[in-house]
Structure formats: structure tokens, C-alpha cells
Scaffold this motif. Structure first.
Motif, PDB file in Angstrom:
ATOM      1  N   ALA A  10      -2.666 -37.997  15.819  1.00  0.00           N
ATOM      2  CA  ALA A  10      -1.577 -37.031  15.752  1.00  0.00           C
ATOM      3  C   ALA A  10      -0.809 -36.727  17.156  1.00  0.00           C
ATOM      4  O   ALA A  10       0.122 -36.029  17.549  1.00  0.00           O
ATOM      5  N   GLY A  64     -12.756 -40.715  11.799  1.00  0.00           N
ATOM      6  CA  GLY A  64     -12.204 -40.633  10.295  1.00  0.00           C
ATOM      7  C   GLY A  64     -10.544 -40.984  10.539  1.00  0.00           C
ATOM      8  O   GLY A  64      -9.997 -40.907  11.437  1.00  0.00           O
ATOM      9  N   GLY A  65     -10.038 -41.407   9.423  1.00  0.00           N
ATOM     10  CA  GLY A  65      -8.736 -41.632   9.489  1.00  0.00           C
ATOM     11  C   GLY A  65      -8.326 -42.515   8.363  1.00  0.00           C
ATOM     12  O   GLY A  65      -9.037 -42.814   7.431  1.00  0.00           O
ATOM     13  N   ASP A  79      -8.197 -39.560  13.134  1.00  0.00           N
ATOM     14  CA  ASP A  79      -8.223 -38.142  13.254  1.00  0.00           C
ATOM     15  C   ASP A  79      -8.467 -37.963  14.822  1.00  0.00           C
ATOM     16  O   ASP A  79      -7.905 -36.883  15.281  1.00  0.00           O
ATOM     17  N   GLU A 109     -12.765 -17.790   8.643  1.00  0.00           N
ATOM     18  CA  GLU A 109     -12.439 -19.085   7.841  1.00  0.00           C
ATOM     19  C   GLU A 109     -11.502 -19.854   8.880  1.00  0.00           C
ATOM     20  O   GLU A 109     -11.798 -21.350   8.933  1.00  0.00           O
ATOM     21  N   VAL A 110     -10.633 -19.260   9.659  1.00  0.00           N
ATOM     22  CA  VAL A 110      -9.668 -19.893  10.575  1.00  0.00           C
ATOM     23  C   VAL A 110     -10.671 -20.769  11.731  1.00  0.00           C
ATOM     24  O   VAL A 110     -10.582 -22.115  11.901  1.00  0.00           O
ATOM     25  N   ALA A 113     -12.937 -23.664  10.371  1.00  0.00           N
ATOM     26  CA  ALA A 113     -12.459 -25.080  10.098  1.00  0.00           C
ATOM     27  C   ALA A 113     -12.286 -25.738  11.491  1.00  0.00           C
ATOM     28  O   ALA A 113     -12.553 -26.899  11.553  1.00  0.00           O
ATOM     29  N   LYS A 114     -11.728 -24.999  12.530  1.00  0.00           N
ATOM     30  CA  LYS A 114     -11.773 -25.773  13.831  1.00  0.00           C
ATOM     31  C   LYS A 114     -13.133 -25.982  14.451  1.00  0.00           C
ATOM     32  O   LYS A 114     -13.308 -27.333  14.759  1.00  0.00           O
ATOM     33  N   ALA A 117     -14.095 -29.113  12.711  1.00  0.00           N
ATOM     34  CA  ALA A 117     -13.623 -30.242  12.999  1.00  0.00           C
ATOM     35  C   ALA A 117     -14.141 -30.771  14.372  1.00  0.00           C
ATOM     36  O   ALA A 117     -14.261 -32.167  14.498  1.00  0.00           O
TER      37      ALA A 117
END
Lengths: 138, 290
Positions: A10, A64-65, A79, A109-110, A113-114, A117
Motif C-alpha cells: 500500500a 500476507g496478501g 501487506d 481497540e485502536v 489492531a495496530k 499488525a
């Protein structure tokens, strides 16, 4: 006859080159792609991505991806990806610990998630680095 | 009229301001170029994703969309909106334009009887939402000038989860679209449910084999599409911010220079008036002595 390979994330285009073969970790197992493969779209899982060009092998760690294969072109939508020989195992280990710590600290939660990853990425890097070490020892 | 010394002091201070704004303009210009490059760098990824997605969704019926991120639900009861703004100001009307759009969006949704939950990326939006007592679910601030995709995952993962669990029926984002250096537009885009790309990829349809199968590829693909869209909005917001700041600072510099010109003129006039005064006094005195 080489095949054109493009690895994009990205953030940027990581690699755009003509290669002879690509070995990728997919959800269905490792696959090797040669030129004139049939059209294929598959899901990548964290692991080691080999690129063979002029009998030389370059290894990448991919977390991944997707991979899209056309007869004359491969596009990898990753990714996160980096060259295996650029991985600093110690740094990856530190990143893993930091991510785990942050996840266990039960933040919002924010942040979770980071951290997740980052953890996934660190784990891929460690795994690939270890694989490389084992190969060297052999 | 102010005394000569006072005017001279003002001229000095305005010149200082012009120097600062000039420096800020140049910094913003170079950061803007970098931010624009970053926006362009996401295109190859987003375009490929888009193409593959349109391949997969073009043959999909409404029934197959149920339970995926494409599922259009009616009636819409709960919406979420992600507000993307810069962390700082000094960028002309950029921030207030976006926030005005946010305000009218929220009011409009409420008027339709929908619950609105908000997310903020960027301090300006966060402050606005907090000040107007909106339901703020999460925030990301100080994301920097060159964020990675991972920096925005916190919020994208959250809204995707929220949509899957039925907490949100629709999710929007509002950000400054970067049109060009002079034009930035507040834009409202729907993130979820995903609008299936209608533009048929230019006839280059291949008979792909999907591994493991189509639906699994699609379920991996769709969240990434949302993630990259939000990420692109964040990057565009940064490019917009620096362009707007560059233009605002250029205007400020020009204004300051004009002010210096005006002040110099009135300084000279004061000086001239002083001299004239003195001369006439001297002449009058001489005349009186004769």
C-alpha cells in the motif's frame, strides 16, 4: 523466457523486475510459478518468498496478501514485505516483544489492531530469519 | 499620525513576520511534494486491488453479498463516520471547510433518525468532535507526515468489525480531497458497505483460477480495500494540508510585504511633513527677525 514480477504494498512499489521463477507461500501451500503459468489469484500467508533470476535466489519475507498470476506477469499485493537479508533478527525480536507487551497492556481497540499488525509482521520476519539461519548451517 | 520612530518599529516587526511566513511557505512546499509522491505511490496497489475486486464482484448477485462487506442493509439505523483532518492549523480555511462538512453530515444523518458514532484521525477533528460532544469512539492523532498503512489499521479494523457485527450499517469518511495545489475539497465517501466497482476493467478479463476459492479470496480482499481507501484519504489529507499551508503562508508573506510598503510610504510622509514643518518654522523665525 522471463516473467515480469511486481511486488507492491500500500505504501510503495517494492520491486519491478523480470525474473525466472517465484516461489510463494500461499494458503494452499508453497507454490512455484514459472513463466506461462495459467491465470491465478491466490491468498498469501506469512512466510518466505523466493525470487529466482539468472540462477540467483533472493529471499523476501512477506506477511500476507495476494498474488495475481498472468501468463507473462505476476503481481504480488503484499501487506508488508522486506528483503530477508535486510532483516535484523534482534530488532524483529524487540519489535515482537514490544507489540506483545502493548497487546497485553489491554489498551483501546485502536491500539490493539495496530499492535496486532506489528506483531504479525515481526513474527514473519523472525520466522524467515530463522529459516535462513538454518539453511546456512546446513 | 504616529511618530516616525513608532512606524519604523512596526516596519521592523512586519518584516520579521514576513520572514517567518516565507520560511514556513518553503517548508510546506517541500513537504507537500513529498506528500504528493506518497499519495501517488499507493495507486498501483489500490488499482490492482480494485481490478481484482471488480473481476470478482461483477458476477455477484445481491444474495451472495449478504454477510460480506458488500452487504447493503435497509433501513440504515447506525452509521459511523471517520473524520480525517490535520493535527495543526495555519492552513487557511482547509480545516474549517472539512469541519463544516462534518457538522452538516452529522446533522443530516440525525435528521434521518440515525445514530452517529464518530472516529477521528487528526487533532483538529478530534477537538471539534469532543467540543461538540459527539459520540467519539476512537481517535488517532499525531500520525506524522509519512504514515504507514499500519498506522491507520486501528480505525479501519474497528469499523470493519463494527460493520460485521451489525453495530454500523454504513460507514463514511470525510477528508480533504487533494485536487491540486490550489484546490482542496472536503469529500464524503462511503467506506462500508463497499460500493462494488462498476467500471469494467477494460475488457482484459482473464479466466482466473482462484485458490482456495472465489469467496475466500474475496473475503480477504474486501477488508484490504477498505483499509487502503482510508489510508489513501489520510495521505491525501496530508498533501492537502501542506498545499493549503503553502498557499496561506504565501498570502501572508505577500500581505506583509504590502504592509511594509504602505508603512514605508507613511513613514516617509511623516518625515517629509516634519522637515516641511521645520523649514517653515525657520523661515517664519527669520522673517520675524528682519
Amino acid at each position: 523466457m522471463p516473467i515480469h514480477l511486481e511486488i507492491v504494498t500500500a505504501e510503495r512499489v517494492v520491486l519491478s523486475d523480470d525474473v525466472d521463477q517465484v516461489n510463494a507461500p500461499t494458503k494452499e501451500g508453497r507454490v512455484g510459478i514459472l513463466p506461462r503459468h495459467m491465470p491465478l489469484i491466490t491468498i498469501l500467508v506469512p512466510g518466505e518468498l523466493d525470487i529466482i533470476k539468472n540462477n540467483e535466489r533472493t529471499e523476501y519475507a512477506v506477511s500476507g496478501g495476494f498474488m495475481e498470476v498472468l501468463p507473462n506477469r505476476i503481481t504480488i499485493l503484499a501487506d508488508a514485505v522486506e528483503r530477508a537479508d535486510e532483516i535484523d533478527e534482534e530488532r524483529a525480536e524487540r519489535a515482537r516483544r514490544a507489540a506483545e507487551e502493548r497487546m497485553s497492556a489491554h489498551q483501546s481497540e485502536v491500539d490493539m489492531a495496530k499492535a496486532e499488525a506489528e506483531l504479525r509482521r515481526a513474527l514473519t520476519r523472525i520466522k524467515v530469519a530463522q529459516l535462513r539461519r538454518m539453511k546456512k548451517q546446513r | 499620525m504616529a511618530s516616525g520612530r513608532e512606524i519604523r518599529r512596526r516596519i521592523r516587526s512586519v518584516k520579521n513576520v514576513a520572514q517567518i511566513t516565507k520560511a514556513m511557505e518553503m517548508v510546506a512546499a517541500s513537504k507537500m511534494r513529498r506528500a504528493q509522491r506518497n499519495v501517488l505511490a499507493t495507486r498501483p496497489y489500490a488499482d490492482r486491488l480494485h481490478d481484482v475486486m471488480s473481476e470478482l464482484t461483477s458476477r455477484m448477485g445481491a444474495a451472495a453479498r449478504k454477510g460480506t462487506l458488500l452487504d447493503v442493509r435497509t433501513p440504515v439505523k447506525n452509521v459511523a463516520v471517520v473524520v480525517v483532518t490535520p493535527d495543526r492549523g495555519l492552513a487557511g480555511s482547509l480545516v474549517s471547510n472539512v469541519l463544516r462538512r462534518v457538522g452538516s453530515f452529522i446533522l443530516d444523518q440525525r435528521a434521518q433518525g440515525r445514530n452517529v458514532e464518530t472516529y477521528a484521525i487528526g487533532k483538529k477533528g478530534r477537538d471539534f468532535l469532543a467540543r461538540s460532544r459527539q459520540n467519539l469512539a476512537a481517535e488517532i492523532i499525531k500520525i506524522g507526515d509519512t504514515p504507514g498503512l499500519a498506522d491507520t489499521l486501528g480505525i479501519s479494523t474497528n469499523i470493519i468489525e463494527g460493520f460485521r457485527q451489525g453495530r454500523y450499517d454504513e460507514v463514511y469518511m470525510i477528508y480533504s480531497e487533494f485536487v491540486n495545489t490550489l484546490v482542496q475539497r472536503p469529500a464524503v465517501k462511503r467506506l462500508l458497505p463497499i460500493e462494488p466497482p462498476s467500471g469494467k476493467s477494460e475488457g482484459k478479463s482473464f479466466d482466473y483460477n482462484y485458490e482456495p476459492d472465489q469467496s475466500e479470496v474475496l473475503s480477504e480482499l474486501l477488508p484490504r480495500f477498505v483499509e487502503v481507501q482510508l489510508y489513501q484519504a489520510v495521505l491525501e489529507n496530508i498533501a492537502s494540508f501542506y498545499s493549503a499551508q503553502m498557499v496561506a503562508m504565501r498570502n501572508a508573506t505577500d500581505n506583509a510585504k504590502e504592509l511594509v510598503r504602505d508603512l514605508t510610504l507613511s513613514f516617509n510622509k511623516t518625515r517629509q511633513a516634519g522637515i516641511t514643518n521645520e523649514v517653515s518654522e525657520i523661515t517664519a523665525a527669520t522673517a520675524a527677525m528682519e
